[in-house]
Design a protein around this motif. Structure first.
Motif, PDB file in Angstrom:
ATOM      1  N   ALA A   7     -16.252  59.725  -0.620  1.00 46.45           N
ATOM      2  CA  ALA A   7     -17.491  60.401  -0.249  1.00 46.45           C
ATOM      3  C   ALA A   7     -18.695  59.505  -0.540  1.00 46.45           C
ATOM      4  O   ALA A   7     -19.628  59.413   0.273  1.00 46.45           O
ATOM      5  CB  ALA A   7     -17.615  61.718  -1.019  1.00 46.45           C
ATOM      6  N   THR A  20     -28.793  58.141  -1.143  1.00 45.61           N
ATOM      7  CA  THR A  20     -27.569  58.716  -1.709  1.00 45.61           C
ATOM      8  C   THR A  20     -27.831  59.200  -3.127  1.00 45.61           C
ATOM      9  O   THR A  20     -28.400  58.485  -3.942  1.00 45.61           O
ATOM     10  CB  THR A  20     -26.446  57.669  -1.724  1.00 45.61           C
ATOM     11  N   THR A  22     -26.066  61.674  -6.515  1.00 45.28           N
ATOM     12  CA  THR A  22     -24.809  62.199  -7.037  1.00 45.28           C
ATOM     13  C   THR A  22     -24.569  63.625  -6.550  1.00 45.28           C
ATOM     14  O   THR A  22     -23.419  64.031  -6.331  1.00 45.28           O
ATOM     15  CB  THR A  22     -24.805  62.157  -8.584  1.00 45.28           C
ATOM     16  N   ASN A  23     -25.627  64.396  -6.359  1.00 47.96           N
ATOM     17  CA  ASN A  23     -25.459  65.757  -5.839  1.00 47.96           C
ATOM     18  C   ASN A  23     -24.878  65.735  -4.430  1.00 47.96           C
ATOM     19  O   ASN A  23     -23.993  66.537  -4.097  1.00 47.96           O
ATOM     20  CB  ASN A  23     -26.800  66.497  -5.837  1.00 47.96           C
ATOM     21  N   LYS A  24     -25.383  64.828  -3.588  1.00 52.25           N
ATOM     22  CA  LYS A  24     -24.860  64.723  -2.223  1.00 52.25           C
ATOM     23  C   LYS A  24     -23.411  64.259  -2.232  1.00 52.25           C
ATOM     24  O   LYS A  24     -22.591  64.723  -1.424  1.00 52.25           O
ATOM     25  CB  LYS A  24     -25.727  63.771  -1.413  1.00 52.25           C
ATOM     26  N   ALA A  26     -21.193  64.744  -4.645  1.00 54.63           N
ATOM     27  CA  ALA A  26     -20.360  65.861  -5.108  1.00 54.63           C
ATOM     28  C   ALA A  26     -20.154  66.881  -4.006  1.00 54.63           C
ATOM     29  O   ALA A  26     -19.031  67.375  -3.791  1.00 54.63           O
ATOM     30  CB  ALA A  26     -21.007  66.513  -6.329  1.00 54.63           C
ATOM     31  N   GLU A  27     -21.223  67.180  -3.281  1.00 53.85           N
ATOM     32  CA  GLU A  27     -21.115  68.157  -2.197  1.00 53.85           C
ATOM     33  C   GLU A  27     -20.160  67.663  -1.113  1.00 53.85           C
ATOM     34  O   GLU A  27     -19.308  68.420  -0.631  1.00 53.85           O
ATOM     35  CB  GLU A  27     -22.505  68.403  -1.599  1.00 53.85           C
ATOM     36  N   ARG A  28     -20.291  66.395  -0.750  1.00 51.72           N
ATOM     37  CA  ARG A  28     -19.429  65.856   0.317  1.00 51.72           C
ATOM     38  C   ARG A  28     -17.976  65.782  -0.136  1.00 51.72           C
ATOM     39  O   ARG A  28     -17.053  66.003   0.650  1.00 51.72           O
ATOM     40  CB  ARG A  28     -19.909  64.477   0.754  1.00 51.72           C
ATOM     41  N   GLY A  30     -16.594  67.798  -2.194  1.00 51.44           N
ATOM     42  CA  GLY A  30     -16.082  69.141  -2.448  1.00 51.44           C
ATOM     43  C   GLY A  30     -15.781  69.400  -3.903  1.00 51.44           C
ATOM     44  O   GLY A  30     -14.849  70.157  -4.230  1.00 51.44           O
ATOM     45  N   SER A  32     -17.670  69.955  -8.035  1.00 53.24           N
ATOM     46  CA  SER A  32     -18.908  70.309  -8.720  1.00 53.24           C
ATOM     47  C   SER A  32     -19.556  69.039  -9.272  1.00 53.24           C
ATOM     48  O   SER A  32     -18.891  68.020  -9.496  1.00 53.24           O
ATOM     49  CB  SER A  32     -18.622  71.276  -9.863  1.00 53.24           C
ATOM     50  N   ILE A  33     -20.858  69.101  -9.488  1.00 49.65           N
ATOM     51  CA  ILE A  33     -21.553  67.949 -10.051  1.00 49.65           C
ATOM     52  C   ILE A  33     -21.019  67.645 -11.454  1.00 49.65           C
ATOM     53  O   ILE A  33     -20.938  66.482 -11.868  1.00 49.65           O
ATOM     54  CB  ILE A  33     -23.080  68.176 -10.072  1.00 49.65           C
TER      55      ILE A  33
END
Length: 203
Positions: A7, A20, A22-24, A26-28, A30, A32-33
């Motif tokens: 990701a 970029t 870290t939240n993006k 983690a979301e990509r 799938g 959790s942060i």
């Protein structure tokens, strides 16, 4: 962890370093942060992990190329064409990511040591070919190390940051030409060359 790295690679390639987060990632991926932070405390840690993956992939690819070349006993130019072409392919698979890795990955002592180990490993394999071919001058080991380091840098500059509108194939060919000239053993003097033109025909 593999899903997080993939990701991150996709997002760094598409959005660049500043875009970029870290939240993006983690979301990509799938996850959790919190799960991401268990492995990677920040995005520089993600870059470092991707740089290590790149080194591992490069080592595996160069090992395969040089092993195949040994089995086929390739002459110097075909050997260089496969070697330089393989390095170019590694860079062009995800060019934006490779440029970002070069520009933004923290140069930690551990990562630099891994890079040097990779270079020396590849150089040792290439040196065996140079010795077989009588190429690389009086010190094939040093010539091989210079070639490994030079090819990597030249492909990075020529392919990822081109200065003109030539095709990638043209740039790869130019690198091959350069190292073919540098590593080719000198021509053996002929008998006429040895006598300085004073042989029987020079009267």
């Amino acid at each position: 962890m593999e899903a997080i790295c993939e990701a991150a690679a996709q997002l760094f390639q598409r959005l660049g370093y500043s875009g970029t987060t870290t939240n993006k990632v983690a979301e990509r991926a799938g996850v959790s942060i919190g799960s991401l932070y268990q492995y990677f405390p920040n995005k520089d840690a993600l870059l470092t992990a991707l740089a290590r993956q790149h080194l591992d992939a490069a080592a595996a690819e160069l090992d395969a190329i040089l092993e195949r070349a040994a089995g086929r006993r390739l002459p110097l130019r075909p050997l260089l064409e496969e070697l330089v072409g393989g390095v170019a392919a590694l860079h062009t698979e995800r060019p934006g990511l490779h440029r970002l890795l070069f520009d933004h990955t923290p140069r930690t002592a551990d990562l630099v040591a891994e890079l040097r180990a990779f270079e020396h490993h590849a150089a040792a394999a290439l040196a065996s070919h140079l010795r077989r071919l009588g190429a690389g001058g009086s010190d094939p080991e040093t010539s091989a190390l210079l070639a490994v380091q030079g090819i990597e840098a030249q492909i990075h500059g020529a392919v990822l940051d081109p200065a003109d509108d030539r095709t990638t194939d043209d740039r790869v060919r130019a690198v091959v030409d350069l190292w073919h000239r540098a590593l080719t053993p000198p021509a053996t003097p002929t008998r006429d060359d040895d006598d300085g033109g004073t042989g029987p025909t020079a009267r």
